[in-house]
Design an enzyme around this catalytic site. Structure first.
Site, PDB file in Angstrom:
ATOM      1  N   SER A 193      23.412  66.352  55.928  1.00 23.81           N
ATOM      2  CA  SER A 193      24.277  66.957  54.916  1.00 23.81           C
ATOM      3  C   SER A 193      25.062  68.112  55.534  1.00 23.81           C
ATOM      4  O   SER A 193      24.484  69.126  55.942  1.00 23.81           O
ATOM      5  CB  SER A 193      23.437  67.469  53.744  1.00 23.81           C
ATOM      6  OG  SER A 193      24.283  68.132  52.841  1.00 23.81           O
TER       7      SER A 193
ATOM      8  N   HIS B  55      26.837  63.086  55.087  1.00 22.26           N
ATOM      9  CA  HIS B  55      26.736  63.338  53.646  1.00 22.26           C
ATOM     10  C   HIS B  55      27.534  64.611  53.352  1.00 22.26           C
ATOM     11  O   HIS B  55      27.312  65.661  53.968  1.00 22.26           O
ATOM     12  CB  HIS B  55      25.269  63.507  53.243  1.00 22.26           C
ATOM     13  CG  HIS B  55      25.057  63.688  51.778  1.00 22.26           C
ATOM     14  ND1 HIS B  55      24.991  62.641  50.888  1.00 22.26           N
ATOM     15  CD2 HIS B  55      24.884  64.808  51.030  1.00 22.26           C
ATOM     16  CE1 HIS B  55      24.795  63.095  49.667  1.00 22.26           C
ATOM     17  NE2 HIS B  55      24.729  64.413  49.726  1.00 22.26           N
TER      18      HIS B  55
ATOM     19  N   ASP C 188      28.830  67.248  50.431  1.00 19.32           N
ATOM     20  CA  ASP C 188      28.581  67.746  49.078  1.00 19.32           C
ATOM     21  C   ASP C 188      29.765  68.529  48.534  1.00 19.32           C
ATOM     22  O   ASP C 188      30.121  69.579  49.083  1.00 19.32           O
ATOM     23  CB  ASP C 188      27.371  68.689  49.090  1.00 19.32           C
ATOM     24  CG  ASP C 188      26.071  67.952  49.350  1.00 19.32           C
ATOM     25  OD1 ASP C 188      25.827  66.930  48.687  1.00 19.32           O
ATOM     26  OD2 ASP C 188      25.296  68.412  50.209  1.00 19.32           O
TER      27      ASP C 188
ATOM     28  N   MET D  99      30.972  70.652  45.352  1.00 17.36           N
ATOM     29  CA  MET D  99      30.466  71.328  44.137  1.00 17.36           C
ATOM     30  C   MET D  99      31.569  72.162  43.508  1.00 17.36           C
ATOM     31  O   MET D  99      32.290  72.870  44.223  1.00 17.36           O
ATOM     32  CB  MET D  99      29.319  72.264  44.511  1.00 17.36           C
ATOM     33  CG  MET D  99      28.190  71.596  45.267  1.00 17.36           C
ATOM     34  SD  MET D  99      26.964  72.817  45.726  1.00 17.36           S
ATOM     35  CE  MET D  99      25.833  71.787  46.677  1.00 17.36           C
TER      36      MET D  99
ATOM     37  N   HIS E 244      29.373  63.130  47.959  1.00 13.34           N
ATOM     38  CA  HIS E 244      28.558  63.364  46.761  1.00 13.34           C
ATOM     39  C   HIS E 244      29.277  64.384  45.882  1.00 13.34           C
ATOM     40  O   HIS E 244      29.323  65.567  46.206  1.00 13.34           O
ATOM     41  CB  HIS E 244      27.185  63.894  47.235  1.00 13.34           C
ATOM     42  CG  HIS E 244      26.257  64.257  46.129  1.00 13.34           C
ATOM     43  ND1 HIS E 244      25.096  64.974  46.350  1.00 13.34           N
ATOM     44  CD2 HIS E 244      26.280  63.999  44.789  1.00 13.34           C
ATOM     45  CE1 HIS E 244      24.454  65.147  45.198  1.00 13.34           C
ATOM     46  NE2 HIS E 244      25.152  64.577  44.243  1.00 13.34           N
TER      47      HIS E 244
ATOM     48  N   MET F 142      29.537  66.715  42.921  1.00 13.90           N
ATOM     49  CA  MET F 142      28.816  67.448  41.873  1.00 13.90           C
ATOM     50  C   MET F 142      29.864  68.215  41.079  1.00 13.90           C
ATOM     51  O   MET F 142      29.963  69.446  41.150  1.00 13.90           O
ATOM     52  CB  MET F 142      27.785  68.378  42.525  1.00 13.90           C
ATOM     53  CG  MET F 142      26.575  67.614  43.048  1.00 13.90           C
ATOM     54  SD  MET F 142      25.649  68.524  44.282  1.00 13.90           S
ATOM     55  CE  MET F 142      26.556  68.024  45.730  1.00 13.90           C
TER      56      MET F 142
ATOM     57  N   MET G  64      18.301  62.524  43.111  1.00 11.58           N
ATOM     58  CA  MET G  64      18.209  63.937  43.482  1.00 11.58           C
ATOM     59  C   MET G  64      16.736  64.350  43.485  1.00 11.58           C
ATOM     60  O   MET G  64      16.057  64.259  42.465  1.00 11.58           O
ATOM     61  CB  MET G  64      18.984  64.815  42.490  1.00 11.58           C
ATOM     62  CG  MET G  64      20.496  64.631  42.510  1.00 11.58           C
ATOM     63  SD  MET G  64      21.257  64.781  44.139  1.00 11.58           S
ATOM     64  CE  MET G  64      20.737  66.436  44.641  1.00 11.58           C
TER      65      MET G  64
ATOM     66  N   PHE H 144      22.339  73.545  45.619  1.00 16.78           N
ATOM     67  CA  PHE H 144      22.026  74.340  46.804  1.00 16.78           C
ATOM     68  C   PHE H 144      21.248  73.519  47.825  1.00 16.78           C
ATOM     69  O   PHE H 144      20.460  72.644  47.441  1.00 16.78           O
ATOM     70  CB  PHE H 144      21.169  75.558  46.412  1.00 16.78           C
ATOM     71  CG  PHE H 144      21.840  76.424  45.386  1.00 16.78           C
ATOM     72  CD1 PHE H 144      22.727  77.430  45.767  1.00 16.78           C
ATOM     73  CD2 PHE H 144      21.614  76.211  44.025  1.00 16.78           C
ATOM     74  CE1 PHE H 144      23.368  78.205  44.808  1.00 16.78           C
ATOM     75  CE2 PHE H 144      22.251  76.991  43.058  1.00 16.78           C
ATOM     76  CZ  PHE H 144      23.128  77.986  43.455  1.00 16.78           C
ATOM     77  N   GLY H 145      21.463  73.839  49.089  1.00 19.25           N
ATOM     78  CA  GLY H 145      20.635  73.269  50.143  1.00 19.25           C
ATOM     79  C   GLY H 145      19.361  74.100  50.278  1.00 19.25           C
ATOM     80  O   GLY H 145      19.241  75.161  49.660  1.00 19.25           O
ATOM     81  N   GLY H 146      18.428  73.607  51.042  1.00 17.17           N
ATOM     82  CA  GLY H 146      17.247  74.394  51.377  1.00 17.17           C
ATOM     83  C   GLY H 146      16.207  74.563  50.281  1.00 17.17           C
ATOM     84  O   GLY H 146      15.368  75.451  50.363  1.00 17.17           O
TER      85      GLY H 146
ATOM     86  N   ASP I  59      18.126  62.663  48.078  1.00 17.74           N
ATOM     87  CA  ASP I  59      18.900  63.850  48.437  1.00 17.74           C
ATOM     88  C   ASP I  59      18.210  65.132  47.982  1.00 17.74           C
ATOM     89  O   ASP I  59      18.120  65.400  46.786  1.00 17.74           O
ATOM     90  CB  ASP I  59      20.301  63.736  47.813  1.00 17.74           C
ATOM     91  CG  ASP I  59      21.238  64.814  48.304  1.00 17.74           C
ATOM     92  OD1 ASP I  59      20.896  65.514  49.276  1.00 17.74           O
ATOM     93  OD2 ASP I  59      22.326  64.948  47.715  1.00 17.74           O
ATOM     94  N   GLY I  60      17.756  65.920  48.970  1.00 17.57           N
ATOM     95  CA  GLY I  60      17.209  67.244  48.688  1.00 17.57           C
ATOM     96  C   GLY I  60      15.788  67.427  49.198  1.00 17.57           C
ATOM     97  O   GLY I  60      14.897  66.666  48.835  1.00 17.57           O
ATOM     98  N   GLY I  61      15.614  68.400  50.068  1.00 18.28           N
ATOM     99  CA  GLY I  61      14.269  68.736  50.542  1.00 18.28           C
ATOM    100  C   GLY I  61      13.602  67.677  51.396  1.00 18.28           C
ATOM    101  O   GLY I  61      12.373  67.655  51.500  1.00 18.28           O
TER     102      GLY I  61
ATOM    103  N   GLY J 129      19.664  68.089  55.066  1.00 15.40           N
ATOM    104  CA  GLY J 129      20.555  69.198  55.397  1.00 15.40           C
ATOM    105  C   GLY J 129      19.858  70.223  56.261  1.00 15.40           C
ATOM    106  O   GLY J 129      19.936  70.184  57.493  1.00 15.40           O
ATOM    107  N   SER J 130      19.123  71.120  55.608  1.00 13.70           N
ATOM    108  CA  SER J 130      18.470  72.206  56.331  1.00 13.70           C
ATOM    109  C   SER J 130      17.535  71.713  57.416  1.00 13.70           C
ATOM    110  O   SER J 130      17.490  72.290  58.507  1.00 13.70           O
ATOM    111  CB  SER J 130      17.645  73.062  55.367  1.00 13.70           C
ATOM    112  OG  SER J 130      18.375  73.312  54.215  1.00 13.70           O
TER     113      SER J 130
HETATM  114  C1  DX5 Z   1      22.093  69.576  46.933  1.00 10.09           C
HETATM  115  C2  DX5 Z   1      22.923  68.703  47.832  1.00 10.09           C
HETATM  116  C3  DX5 Z   1      22.171  68.175  48.999  1.00 10.09           C
HETATM  117  C4  DX5 Z   1      21.793  69.252  50.005  1.00 10.09           C
HETATM  118  C5  DX5 Z   1      20.592  68.807  50.779  1.00 10.09           C
HETATM  119  O1  DX5 Z   1      22.825  69.932  45.825  1.00 10.09           O
HETATM  120  O2  DX5 Z   1      23.384  67.574  47.097  1.00 10.09           O
HETATM  121  O3  DX5 Z   1      22.888  67.130  49.649  1.00 10.09           O
HETATM  122  O4  DX5 Z   1      22.859  69.527  50.877  1.00 10.09           O
HETATM  123  O5  DX5 Z   1      20.151  69.868  51.547  1.00 10.09           O
HETATM  124  P1  DX5 Z   1      18.628  70.064  51.962  1.00 10.09           P
HETATM  125  O6  DX5 Z   1      18.259  68.889  52.821  1.00 10.09           O
HETATM  126  O7  DX5 Z   1      18.652  71.363  52.700  1.00 10.09           O
HETATM  127  O8  DX5 Z   1      17.795  70.098  50.696  1.00 10.09           O
HETATM  128 ZN    ZN Z   2      24.151  65.807  48.229  1.00  7.38          ZN
END
Ligand code: DX5
Ligand code: ZN
Length: 218
Positions: free
Chosen positions: A7, A32, A34, A36, A65, A67, A136, A142-144, A174-176, A196-197
């Site tokens: 991401s 990927h 994002d 927003m 993606h 949002m 999700m 948010f990432g992380g 997607d996420g964590g 992502g992170s």
């Molecule tokens: C969250 C995003 C994710 C995010 C994932 O709103 O849609 O794509 O970037 O990041 P990590 O892997 O750090 O949770």
């Molecule tokens: Zn995403």
């Protein structure tokens, strides 16, 4: 083989070209991206000019993606910018069938993202029209953030629905995502893991991507 989609939200925006080229060289499958809007989710990431900069260097599938509220307004724009897959949120689309048709008409694959509280059963009558479902595993914005454990059950339920309906839909998480949940997600039925992170904040992102590929290859 499970696909890995780093991401870009977690990249270093001051070194975006460097980070994009790193992903090009790695075993990652997709980018990927994002988007927003600060309305659908409580954060603003980046918009069209940054996506244009990403696609200038990216040599892999661009998985966008959205949002954002009322995504129908921008389907043509995202196609023109080089998106291969365009994912809209179930919660943002009162006429989901129409939105998916519009995405496909622009030559892109059509994705639907589900927030953590949205049950997969709501896709029963539309699953055959969806190329990708993005589950999700955190609240978008948010990432992380940390992974929501209920995701495993949702992936299993979605896989069951896809098989029952004879659909070809891919399942994306997607996420964590980390090395601690990747294998279990694959076993539950995931086809694509967004990270992502875990990738970009690691000491050696190329090795981390390779590790995720290896974990999920069994
Ligand atoms: C969250 C995003 C994710 C995010 C994932 O709103 O849609 O794509 O970037 O990041 P990590 O892997 O750090 O949770
Ligand atoms: Zn995403």
């Amino acid at each position: 083989m499970t696909k890995i989609a780093p991401s870009v939200l977690a990249a270093d925006f001051a070194n975006l070209q460097r980070d994009i080229e790193m992903v090009n060289r790695s075993e990652a499958d997709w980018f990927h991206v994002d988007i927003m809007d600060g309305v659908f989710v409580p954060n603003i990431s980046f918009g069209m000019p940054v996506l244009e900069a990403i696609t200038r260097y990216a040599k892999k599938t661009i998985d966008v993606h959205l949002m954002i509220t009322d995504p129908d307004r921008y389907i043509g724009t995202f196609a023109a910018l080089g998106s291969d897959i365009l994912t809209v949120h179930y919660e943002a689309c009162p006429h989901l069938h129409r939105s998916l048709q519009a995405i496909k008409k622009e030559g892109m694959q059509a994705g639907v993202a589900l927030n953590p509280h949205t049950p997969v059963s709501l896709l029963t009558d539309i699953i055959k029209d969806i190329d990708l479902v993005c589950i999700m595993s955190v609240n978008p914005g948010f990432g992380g953030q940390s992974f929501i454990e209920n995701t495993f059950t949702k992936v299993e339920a979605l896989k069951e629905l896809i098989l029952k309906k004879n659909a070809t839909t891919q399942i994306e998480i997607d996420g964590g995502v980390t090395d601690e949940n990747a294998l279990q997600l694959k076993k539950a039925g995931a086809d694509v893991l967004v990270a992502g992170s875990f990738v970009f904040k690691s000491a050696d992102p190329i090795a981390t991507i390779q590790e995720l590929k290896k974990f999920t290859a069994v």
